[in-house]
Design a protein around this motif. Sequence first.
Motif, PDB file in Angstrom:
ATOM      1  N   ALA A 187       0.846  -1.196   0.000  1.00 34.63           N
ATOM      2  CA  ALA A 187       0.000   0.000   0.000  1.00 34.63           C
ATOM      3  C   ALA A 187       0.882   1.247   0.000  1.00 34.63           C
ATOM      4  N   VAL A 188       0.350   2.343  -0.495  1.00 39.09           N
ATOM      5  CA  VAL A 188       1.079   3.616  -0.514  1.00 39.09           C
ATOM      6  C   VAL A 188       0.212   4.682   0.175  1.00 39.09           C
ATOM      7  N   PRO A 189       0.607   5.136   1.383  1.00 38.67           N
ATOM      8  CA  PRO A 189       1.732   4.620   2.181  1.00 38.67           C
ATOM      9  C   PRO A 189       1.377   3.269   2.822  1.00 38.67           C
ATOM     10  N   ILE A 190       2.394   2.571   3.328  1.00 36.74           N
ATOM     11  CA  ILE A 190       2.121   1.282   3.964  1.00 36.74           C
ATOM     12  C   ILE A 190       1.202   1.499   5.165  1.00 36.74           C
ATOM     13  N   LYS A 191       0.418   0.489   5.494  1.00 29.27           N
ATOM     14  CA  LYS A 191      -0.492   0.631   6.628  1.00 29.27           C
ATOM     15  C   LYS A 191      -0.845  -0.741   7.190  1.00 29.27           C
ATOM     16  N   VAL A 192      -1.381  -0.717   8.393  1.00 32.85           N
ATOM     17  CA  VAL A 192      -1.947  -1.918   8.992  1.00 32.85           C
ATOM     18  C   VAL A 192      -3.382  -1.573   9.388  1.00 32.85           C
ATOM     19  N   ASN A 193      -4.328  -2.381   8.952  1.00 29.65           N
ATOM     20  CA  ASN A 193      -5.735  -2.113   9.248  1.00 29.65           C
ATOM     21  C   ASN A 193      -6.023  -2.248  10.731  1.00 29.65           C
ATOM     22  N   LYS A 194      -7.002  -1.474  11.205  1.00 29.12           N
ATOM     23  CA  LYS A 194      -7.350  -1.491  12.627  1.00 29.12           C
ATOM     24  C   LYS A 194      -7.693  -2.903  13.109  1.00 29.12           C
ATOM     25  N   ASP A 195      -8.501  -3.631  12.363  1.00 30.17           N
ATOM     26  CA  ASP A 195      -8.908  -4.972  12.790  1.00 30.17           C
ATOM     27  C   ASP A 195      -7.729  -5.936  12.827  1.00 30.17           C
ATOM     28  N   ASP A 196      -6.736  -5.710  11.951  1.00 27.24           N
ATOM     29  CA  ASP A 196      -5.563  -6.584  11.940  1.00 27.24           C
ATOM     30  C   ASP A 196      -4.637  -6.301  13.112  1.00 27.24           C
ATOM     31  N   ILE A 197      -4.670  -5.078  13.627  1.00 23.54           N
ATOM     32  CA  ILE A 197      -3.869  -4.767  14.821  1.00 23.54           C
ATOM     33  C   ILE A 197      -4.273  -5.683  15.967  1.00 23.54           C
ATOM     34  N   GLY A 198      -5.585  -5.926  16.079  1.00 23.26           N
ATOM     35  CA  GLY A 198      -6.084  -6.776  17.163  1.00 23.26           C
ATOM     36  C   GLY A 198      -5.647  -8.223  17.066  1.00 23.26           C
ATOM     37  N   LYS A 199      -5.143  -8.631  15.893  1.00 21.94           N
ATOM     38  CA  LYS A 199      -4.746 -10.032  15.708  1.00 21.94           C
ATOM     39  C   LYS A 199      -3.317 -10.321  16.149  1.00 21.94           C
ATOM     40  N   ILE A 200      -2.529  -9.281  16.442  1.00 20.77           N
ATOM     41  CA  ILE A 200      -1.145  -9.548  16.824  1.00 20.77           C
ATOM     42  C   ILE A 200      -1.113 -10.248  18.181  1.00 20.77           C
ATOM     43  N   LYS A 201      -0.136 -11.126  18.343  1.00 24.78           N
ATOM     44  CA  LYS A 201       0.004 -11.904  19.578  1.00 24.78           C
ATOM     45  C   LYS A 201       0.896 -11.148  20.562  1.00 24.78           C
ATOM     46  N   VAL A 202       0.480 -11.109  21.800  1.00 20.59           N
ATOM     47  CA  VAL A 202       1.245 -10.444  22.855  1.00 20.59           C
ATOM     48  C   VAL A 202       1.482 -11.446  23.982  1.00 20.59           C
ATOM     49  N   SER A 203       2.734 -11.626  24.361  1.00 20.01           N
ATOM     50  CA  SER A 203       3.069 -12.481  25.503  1.00 20.01           C
ATOM     51  C   SER A 203       3.331 -11.586  26.708  1.00 20.01           C
ATOM     52  N   TYR A 204       2.804 -11.966  27.855  1.00 15.56           N
ATOM     53  CA  TYR A 204       2.948 -11.105  29.021  1.00 15.56           C
ATOM     54  C   TYR A 204       2.969 -11.943  30.309  1.00 15.56           C
ATOM     55  N   PRO A 205       3.867 -11.613  31.221  1.00 21.59           N
ATOM     56  CA  PRO A 205       3.927 -12.295  32.515  1.00 21.59           C
ATOM     57  C   PRO A 205       2.964 -11.654  33.496  1.00 21.59           C
ATOM     58  N   SER A 206       3.127 -11.952  34.773  1.00 22.75           N
ATOM     59  CA  SER A 206       2.259 -11.375  35.801  1.00 22.75           C
ATOM     60  C   SER A 206       2.456  -9.860  35.857  1.00 22.75           C
ATOM     61  N   MET A 207       1.502  -9.162  36.459  1.00 27.78           N
ATOM     62  CA  MET A 207       1.594  -7.708  36.566  1.00 27.78           C
ATOM     63  C   MET A 207       2.831  -7.293  37.352  1.00 27.78           C
ATOM     64  N   GLU A 208       3.197  -8.067  38.362  1.00 29.26           N
ATOM     65  CA  GLU A 208       4.386  -7.743  39.159  1.00 29.26           C
ATOM     66  C   GLU A 208       5.641  -7.753  38.293  1.00 29.26           C
ATOM     67  N   ILE A 209       5.769  -8.780  37.458  1.00 26.45           N
ATOM     68  CA  ILE A 209       6.948  -8.879  36.584  1.00 26.45           C
ATOM     69  C   ILE A 209       6.894  -7.821  35.493  1.00 26.45           C
ATOM     70  N   GLN A 210       5.691  -7.520  34.983  1.00 26.30           N
ATOM     71  CA  GLN A 210       5.562  -6.436  34.010  1.00 26.30           C
ATOM     72  C   GLN A 210       6.076  -5.117  34.595  1.00 26.30           C
ATOM     73  N   GLU A 211       5.741  -4.863  35.863  1.00 22.81           N
ATOM     74  CA  GLU A 211       6.194  -3.632  36.517  1.00 22.81           C
ATOM     75  C   GLU A 211       7.713  -3.595  36.577  1.00 22.81           C
ATOM     76  N   ARG A 212       8.338  -4.721  36.937  1.00 17.39           N
ATOM     77  CA  ARG A 212       9.803  -4.758  37.023  1.00 17.39           C
ATOM     78  C   ARG A 212      10.433  -4.545  35.652  1.00 17.39           C
ATOM     79  N   LEU A 213       9.853  -5.199  34.654  1.00 16.22           N
ATOM     80  CA  LEU A 213      10.371  -5.045  33.291  1.00 16.22           C
ATOM     81  C   LEU A 213      10.309  -3.586  32.844  1.00 16.22           C
ATOM     82  N   THR A 214       9.159  -2.963  33.043  1.00 16.70           N
ATOM     83  CA  THR A 214       9.004  -1.589  32.566  1.00 16.70           C
ATOM     84  C   THR A 214       9.880  -0.624  33.357  1.00 16.70           C
ATOM     85  N   ASP A 215      10.103  -0.886  34.644  1.00 15.91           N
ATOM     86  CA  ASP A 215      11.015  -0.037  35.419  1.00 15.91           C
ATOM     87  C   ASP A 215      12.408  -0.048  34.804  1.00 15.91           C
ATOM     88  N   VAL A 216      12.884  -1.255  34.457  1.00 17.28           N
ATOM     89  CA  VAL A 216      14.209  -1.387  33.846  1.00 17.28           C
ATOM     90  C   VAL A 216      14.261  -0.669  32.504  1.00 17.28           C
TER      91      VAL A 216
END
Length: 427
Positions: free
Chosen positions: A124-153
Amino acid sequence: MKTSRLDEICDIYDGTHQTPQYVLEGIPFISVENINNIYENKKFITEEAYEKYKIKPQINDLFMTRIGTIGKCAIMTKQTDLAYYVSLALIRPNHKLINVRYLKHYIESIVGRKELSKRTLHHAVPIKVNKDDIGKIKVSYPSMEIQERLTDVLDNFDKICSDLNIGLPAEIEARQKQYEFYRNQLLTFVEKGETILTDRQTDRQTDRQSLIRLLQYIFGFARVSFGNVSNIVRGASPRPIKAYITNNEDGVNWIKIGDVKPNSKYINKTLEKITIEGAKKSRAVKKGDFILSNSMSFGRPYILNIDGCIHDGWLAISDFEDFFISDYLFHLLNSSEIQYEMKKRASFGGAVQNLNSDIVRSLTLAIPSLGKQREIVDVLDKFDALCDDISEGLPAEIEARNKQYKYYRDKLLNFKKLENYEKKENV
């Protein structure tokens, strides 16, 4: 560790598809060009036009570029009115499941970029990602406690990069690369939940140490290939060996399997010595090194209390002190899981072959912090002492205590099963 589609843990919206009628002042209007600072802009729309927005940004919402530039993010940190164009997606996380700062780092990491790239319309010109396709991406995430430590670092690294924006261009670039390296490595570990640093990804020992320390801080331990945190080499010996054996006191300790006492932990002395000339053709080892036999007493570790030389029936392990306490490493190498792995990898056609240095280097070991290692060693040493205290008499009790010791040793050192247990608990 969990993995979800983004639309399972977030609500996703896009902005107006119509170019608005701009006014001199009113509600700030942002698009992809404002992503680096969403509160600095020169375009405004009327309050009446803004009232037509069904979804208005809130604190801790995430803007993500989706047209032209893909995957650049900004967090809403102020409760203010802000109108936005279709080139931005508005992502509203379920804050009970995912931290918005963690999500920003994840999407901008190499892991998130790969997920977005799979769904990007590159032609596409310009390149794009459709809104509905954004929702299809996979996200891996640990517990909230570990997320907090990760983001602090990661936020600290990000801040260092930002603080250097005035001057020092070379330092800015170096810090930015360092931040991106740690971010990608940490979040790859989150995604896969498995070995990190399986090969020499960097020649800088300080980078490996820092990354392992970060993993230990965030997750409690790091899972690393043994060869990346130690030096593992095969022994060597002159030929013929007998020609170099000496009784001379100036000779060098010649370490053989016969010098090992049953169920011992240390090698304290040798029956034979080798000449200085023979030592030059052998593998030198020093006090504190580990050695492993690849024949008799297959795979059993011993700690050296002496300097000496080893022949090619041994492997030597050194330079591990930055990552392991010796007593912890001894228990770990003796654990059922590691012993089984060594035998499995060294076997061919059902028969044990050769425990070579490559096999030992490739072993995946869980490394908790040095403080946690001391706690584990204290527990295991108490069981060990208990077994020794009753070694004279009561054979049945001795056997029971030994089994109990081995059971707890393997439980304490088996981080993989701990991970699986946590996964079940989080289901």
